[in-house]
Design a protein around this motif. Structure first.
Motif, PDB file in Angstrom:
ATOM      1  N   LEU A 115       0.822  -1.209   0.000  1.00 37.77           N
ATOM      2  CA  LEU A 115       0.000   0.000   0.000  1.00 37.77           C
ATOM      3  C   LEU A 115       0.858   1.262   0.000  1.00 37.77           C
ATOM      4  O   LEU A 115       0.510   2.258  -0.640  1.00 37.77           O
ATOM      5  N   GLY A 116       2.000   1.207   0.696  1.00 37.80           N
ATOM      6  CA  GLY A 116       2.935   2.335   0.657  1.00 37.80           C
ATOM      7  C   GLY A 116       3.473   2.556  -0.751  1.00 37.80           C
ATOM      8  O   GLY A 116       3.547   3.693  -1.233  1.00 37.80           O
ATOM      9  N   GLY A 117       3.845   1.450  -1.426  1.00 39.60           N
ATOM     10  CA  GLY A 117       4.313   1.540  -2.808  1.00 39.60           C
ATOM     11  C   GLY A 117       3.240   2.060  -3.742  1.00 39.60           C
ATOM     12  O   GLY A 117       3.516   2.844  -4.660  1.00 39.60           O
ATOM     13  N   MET A 118       1.982   1.644  -3.491  1.00 41.24           N
ATOM     14  CA  MET A 118       0.863   2.121  -4.313  1.00 41.24           C
ATOM     15  C   MET A 118       0.700   3.627  -4.197  1.00 41.24           C
ATOM     16  O   MET A 118       0.379   4.310  -5.177  1.00 41.24           O
ATOM     17  N   GLU A 119       0.913   4.159  -3.002  1.00 44.98           N
ATOM     18  CA  GLU A 119       0.786   5.608  -2.814  1.00 44.98           C
ATOM     19  C   GLU A 119       1.804   6.360  -3.660  1.00 44.98           C
ATOM     20  O   GLU A 119       1.479   7.363  -4.288  1.00 44.98           O
ATOM     21  N   PHE A 120       3.046   5.861  -3.683  1.00 49.39           N
ATOM     22  CA  PHE A 120       4.077   6.509  -4.503  1.00 49.39           C
ATOM     23  C   PHE A 120       3.726   6.434  -5.992  1.00 49.39           C
ATOM     24  O   PHE A 120       3.900   7.413  -6.722  1.00 49.39           O
ATOM     25  N   LEU A 121       3.224   5.278  -6.435  1.00 51.29           N
ATOM     26  CA  LEU A 121       2.870   5.120  -7.848  1.00 51.29           C
ATOM     27  C   LEU A 121       1.677   6.001  -8.216  1.00 51.29           C
ATOM     28  O   LEU A 121       1.657   6.612  -9.290  1.00 51.29           O
ATOM     29  N   LEU A 122       0.693   6.082  -7.326  1.00 48.94           N
ATOM     30  CA  LEU A 122      -0.474   6.929  -7.602  1.00 48.94           C
ATOM     31  C   LEU A 122      -0.100   8.407  -7.627  1.00 48.94           C
ATOM     32  O   LEU A 122      -0.637   9.173  -8.429  1.00 48.94           O
ATOM     33  N   LEU A 123       0.825   8.805  -6.770  1.00 46.35           N
ATOM     34  CA  LEU A 123       1.299  10.202  -6.797  1.00 46.35           C
ATOM     35  C   LEU A 123       1.959  10.514  -8.139  1.00 46.35           C
ATOM     36  O   LEU A 123       1.827  11.620  -8.663  1.00 46.35           O
ATOM     37  N   THR A 200      21.741 -11.367   5.425  1.00 48.61           N
ATOM     38  CA  THR A 200      20.670 -10.495   4.912  1.00 48.61           C
ATOM     39  C   THR A 200      21.137  -9.607   3.759  1.00 48.61           C
ATOM     40  O   THR A 200      20.419  -8.686   3.377  1.00 48.61           O
ATOM     41  N   PHE A 201      22.309  -9.895   3.203  1.00 46.79           N
ATOM     42  CA  PHE A 201      22.842  -9.048   2.131  1.00 46.79           C
ATOM     43  C   PHE A 201      21.889  -9.003   0.929  1.00 46.79           C
ATOM     44  O   PHE A 201      21.595  -7.928   0.398  1.00 46.79           O
ATOM     45  N   VAL A 202      21.403 -10.179   0.511  1.00 43.84           N
ATOM     46  CA  VAL A 202      20.504 -10.257  -0.648  1.00 43.84           C
ATOM     47  C   VAL A 202      19.210  -9.501  -0.366  1.00 43.84           C
ATOM     48  O   VAL A 202      18.686  -8.791  -1.229  1.00 43.84           O
ATOM     49  N   ASN A 203      18.702  -9.636   0.866  1.00 42.45           N
ATOM     50  CA  ASN A 203      17.467  -8.941   1.235  1.00 42.45           C
ATOM     51  C   ASN A 203      17.642  -7.433   1.206  1.00 42.45           C
ATOM     52  O   ASN A 203      16.791  -6.708   0.685  1.00 42.45           O
ATOM     53  N   ASN A 204      18.758  -6.955   1.764  1.00 43.27           N
ATOM     54  CA  ASN A 204      19.037  -5.513   1.754  1.00 43.27           C
ATOM     55  C   ASN A 204      19.206  -4.994   0.336  1.00 43.27           C
ATOM     56  O   ASN A 204      18.740  -3.895   0.006  1.00 43.27           O
ATOM     57  N   LEU A 205      19.869  -5.794  -0.514  1.00 47.49           N
ATOM     58  CA  LEU A 205      20.051  -5.412  -1.912  1.00 47.49           C
ATOM     59  C   LEU A 205      18.708  -5.326  -2.626  1.00 47.49           C
ATOM     60  O   LEU A 205      18.450  -4.367  -3.375  1.00 47.49           O
ATOM     61  N   ALA A 206      17.833  -6.311  -2.358  1.00 49.77           N
ATOM     62  CA  ALA A 206      16.501  -6.323  -2.979  1.00 49.77           C
ATOM     63  C   ALA A 206      15.687  -5.109  -2.538  1.00 49.77           C
ATOM     64  O   ALA A 206      14.940  -4.513  -3.328  1.00 49.77           O
ATOM     65  N   ILE A 207      15.837  -4.723  -1.269  1.00 47.30           N
ATOM     66  CA  ILE A 207      15.120  -3.555  -0.745  1.00 47.30           C
ATOM     67  C   ILE A 207      15.587  -2.285  -1.437  1.00 47.30           C
ATOM     68  O   ILE A 207      14.778  -1.441  -1.831  1.00 47.30           O
ATOM     69  N   TYR A 208      16.906  -2.150  -1.617  1.00 51.05           N
ATOM     70  CA  TYR A 208      17.436  -0.957  -2.277  1.00 51.05           C
ATOM     71  C   TYR A 208      17.001  -0.893  -3.744  1.00 51.05           C
ATOM     72  O   TYR A 208      16.665   0.184  -4.242  1.00 51.05           O
ATOM     73  N   VAL A 209      16.993  -2.044  -4.414  1.00 48.27           N
ATOM     74  CA  VAL A 209      16.545  -2.081  -5.816  1.00 48.27           C
ATOM     75  C   VAL A 209      15.071  -1.695  -5.913  1.00 48.27           C
ATOM     76  O   VAL A 209      14.674  -0.878  -6.753  1.00 48.27           O
ATOM     77  N   ALA A 210      14.250  -2.286  -5.014  1.00 46.84           N
ATOM     78  CA  ALA A 210      12.819  -1.962  -5.002  1.00 46.84           C
ATOM     79  C   ALA A 210      12.589  -0.490  -4.670  1.00 46.84           C
ATOM     80  O   ALA A 210      11.694   0.150  -5.237  1.00 46.84           O
ATOM     81  N   SER A 211      13.403   0.058  -3.760  1.00 45.66           N
ATOM     82  CA  SER A 211      13.277   1.476  -3.396  1.00 45.66           C
ATOM     83  C   SER A 211      13.576   2.371  -4.588  1.00 45.66           C
ATOM     84  O   SER A 211      12.900   3.384  -4.804  1.00 45.66           O
ATOM     85  N   ILE A 212      14.583   1.977  -5.365  1.00 42.20           N
ATOM     86  CA  ILE A 212      14.934   2.754  -6.563  1.00 42.20           C
ATOM     87  C   ILE A 212      13.793   2.705  -7.582  1.00 42.20           C
ATOM     88  O   ILE A 212      13.395   3.722  -8.150  1.00 42.20           O
ATOM     89  N   PHE A 214      10.482   1.821  -7.122  1.00 41.55           N
ATOM     90  CA  PHE A 214       9.153   2.275  -6.700  1.00 41.55           C
ATOM     91  C   PHE A 214       9.158   3.597  -5.941  1.00 41.55           C
ATOM     92  O   PHE A 214       8.079   4.137  -5.647  1.00 41.55           O
ATOM     93  N   ILE A 215      10.340   4.117  -5.606  1.00 41.10           N
ATOM     94  CA  ILE A 215      10.392   5.409  -4.918  1.00 41.10           C
ATOM     95  C   ILE A 215      11.174   6.433  -5.729  1.00 41.10           C
ATOM     96  O   ILE A 215      10.659   7.505  -6.058  1.00 41.10           O
ATOM     97  N   MET A 216      12.428   6.104  -6.088  1.00 40.98           N
ATOM     98  CA  MET A 216      13.284   7.089  -6.756  1.00 40.98           C
ATOM     99  C   MET A 216      12.876   7.334  -8.204  1.00 40.98           C
ATOM    100  O   MET A 216      12.861   8.480  -8.662  1.00 40.98           O
ATOM    101  N   VAL A 217      12.545   6.265  -8.949  1.00 40.72           N
ATOM    102  CA  VAL A 217      12.132   6.443 -10.355  1.00 40.72           C
ATOM    103  C   VAL A 217      10.841   7.270 -10.435  1.00 40.72           C
ATOM    104  O   VAL A 217      10.766   8.239 -11.203  1.00 40.72           O
ATOM    105  N   PRO A 218       9.795   6.921  -9.649  1.00 36.25           N
ATOM    106  CA  PRO A 218       8.615   7.797  -9.646  1.00 36.25           C
ATOM    107  C   PRO A 218       8.934   9.225  -9.241  1.00 36.25           C
ATOM    108  O   PRO A 218       8.362  10.176  -9.789  1.00 36.25           O
ATOM    109  N   PHE A 219       9.846   9.385  -8.274  1.00 40.31           N
ATOM    110  CA  PHE A 219      10.226  10.726  -7.821  1.00 40.31           C
ATOM    111  C   PHE A 219      10.843  11.536  -8.966  1.00 40.31           C
ATOM    112  O   PHE A 219      10.501  12.707  -9.166  1.00 40.31           O
ATOM    113  N   VAL A 220      11.718  10.901  -9.730  1.00 39.08           N
ATOM    114  CA  VAL A 220      12.343  11.571 -10.878  1.00 39.08           C
ATOM    115  C   VAL A 220      11.283  11.942 -11.910  1.00 39.08           C
ATOM    116  O   VAL A 220      11.293  13.053 -12.469  1.00 39.08           O
ATOM    117  N   LEU A 221      10.342  11.024 -12.159  1.00 42.09           N
ATOM    118  CA  LEU A 221       9.264  11.306 -13.125  1.00 42.09           C
ATOM    119  C   LEU A 221       8.390  12.473 -12.663  1.00 42.09           C
ATOM    120  O   LEU A 221       7.973  13.303 -13.469  1.00 42.09           O
TER     121      LEU A 221
END
Length: 325
Positions: A115-123, A200-212, A214-221
């Motif tokens: 739902l948090g990701g949906m908010e960023f995409l809807l914005l 947890t290296f893979v998990n942290n990496l996956a989180i950073y990729v997802a953040s880029i 679903f958060i940073m790419v929409p932010f740039v747009l």
């Protein structure tokens, strides 16, 4: 991890965790009923305000436009988002237990991220809608027809669900064999990963990729969209036209700044640099305070919604009079 943390986790390596304990605000038990009252009031306000926005955007003919269609969807997501966390927090404040099963914790985490990701995409979709409205006003009705609006919202859900489901499965596939105390008021990624015994290296990496993604790419747009919007507004010869265009976008822009400001501070800053309890405090901002401010910002700064609210109020008043008389 430090040597001490490694040693503690190795001592608990044979203990399998079947449930977590959300510590929440257990360190300030003397304030629990005050916090309960404050959070309950905020939760009810969020539910009522967003429900009213959904109601008027669906019933008032003047608000049946793409901008208010997306706003209605955003309000629905906001209601779901706060409902995933606040009722559970209120229950924990009452009982002072905080125990939550692994399955319930996984479900809460999944919905919070989704739902948090949906908010960023809807914005982002809402920023695109404003871009088309201001930069291509003659083609706006054709480009942003109802079918396209439905496809954009559906695309947001389709893109976020598999990613979040995969991330949740990946996190809960880790062994949790140390302490089961989560220093948070809901199941969030950073405090859960800190309790995992595996790598947890893979998990942290996956989180950073997802953040880029679903958060940073929409932010740039959004930044690009508003850059073009501002350029077009400044080209308008009429001062009234510029004022109206800025007014149309200002509410959305304020919400974007609030959302991204808290998200960047919360997830971009290394956890080692954050003071104890800072993560919990920031979480209160993006799980309760910002969802509380959003409908207020959209209603107080929007003349169309204020007019629709007065019409709804008047309609309810006259219907009540007819029933009484």
């Amino acid at each position: 991890l430090s040597a001490d943390e490694e040693h503690i986790k190795s001592e608990y390596s044979n203990i399998t965790i079947t449930e977590f304990v959300l510590l929440g605000f257990s360190d300030i038990p003397q304030l629990r009923w005050i916090l309960f009252g404050i959070f309950l009031l905020m939760y009810l306000t969020i539910l009522i305000c967003n429900s009213v926005i959904m109601l008027i955007t669906r019933t008032d003919e003047t608000l049946k436009t793409p901008m208010y269609f997306f706003l209605s969807n955003f309000s629905f997501v906001e209601i779901c988002y706060v409902t995933v966390t606040i009722p559970r927090m209120l229950m924990d404040l009452c009982t002072q237990k905080g125990t939550i099963s692994l399955v319930s914790c996984a479900a809460q985490l999944c919905f919070v991220i989704m739902l948090g990701g949906m908010e960023f995409l809807l914005l982002t979709v809402m920023a695109y809608d404003r871009y088309v409205a201001i930069c291509s006003p003659l083609h706006y009705a054709v480009i942003m027809n109802h079918r396209v609006c439905m496809q954009l919202v559906a695309g947001c859900w389709i893109s976020i669900i598999p990613v979040v489901t995969g991330q949740t499965y990946q996190i809960f596939s880790l062994p949790f064999c140390g302490s089961n105390k989560v220093n948070h008021f809901f199941c969030d990624v950073p405090p859960l990963l800190s309790l995992a015994c595996g790598d947890t290296f893979v998990n942290n990496l996956a989180i950073y990729v997802a953040s880029i993604v679903f958060i940073m790419v929409p932010f740039v747009l959004i930044i690009v969209s508003y850059g073009k919007i501002i350029c077009n507004i400044l080209k308008l010869s009429s001062a009234g036209g510029r004022s109206k265009a800025f007014s149309t976008c200002s509410s959305h822009l304020i919400v974007v700044i609030l959302f991204y400001g808290t998200a960047i501070i919360t997830y971009a800053q290394p956890k080692a640099n954050q003071p104890e309890g800072m993560g919990k405090l920031l979480s209160l901002f993006y799980t309760i305070l910002i969802p509380l401010l959003n409908p207020i910002i959209y209603t107080l700064r929007n003349k169309d919604i204020m007019v629709a609210l007065k019409k709804l109020q008047s309609k309810i008043y006259w219907e009540s009079l007819e029933e009484l008389g």
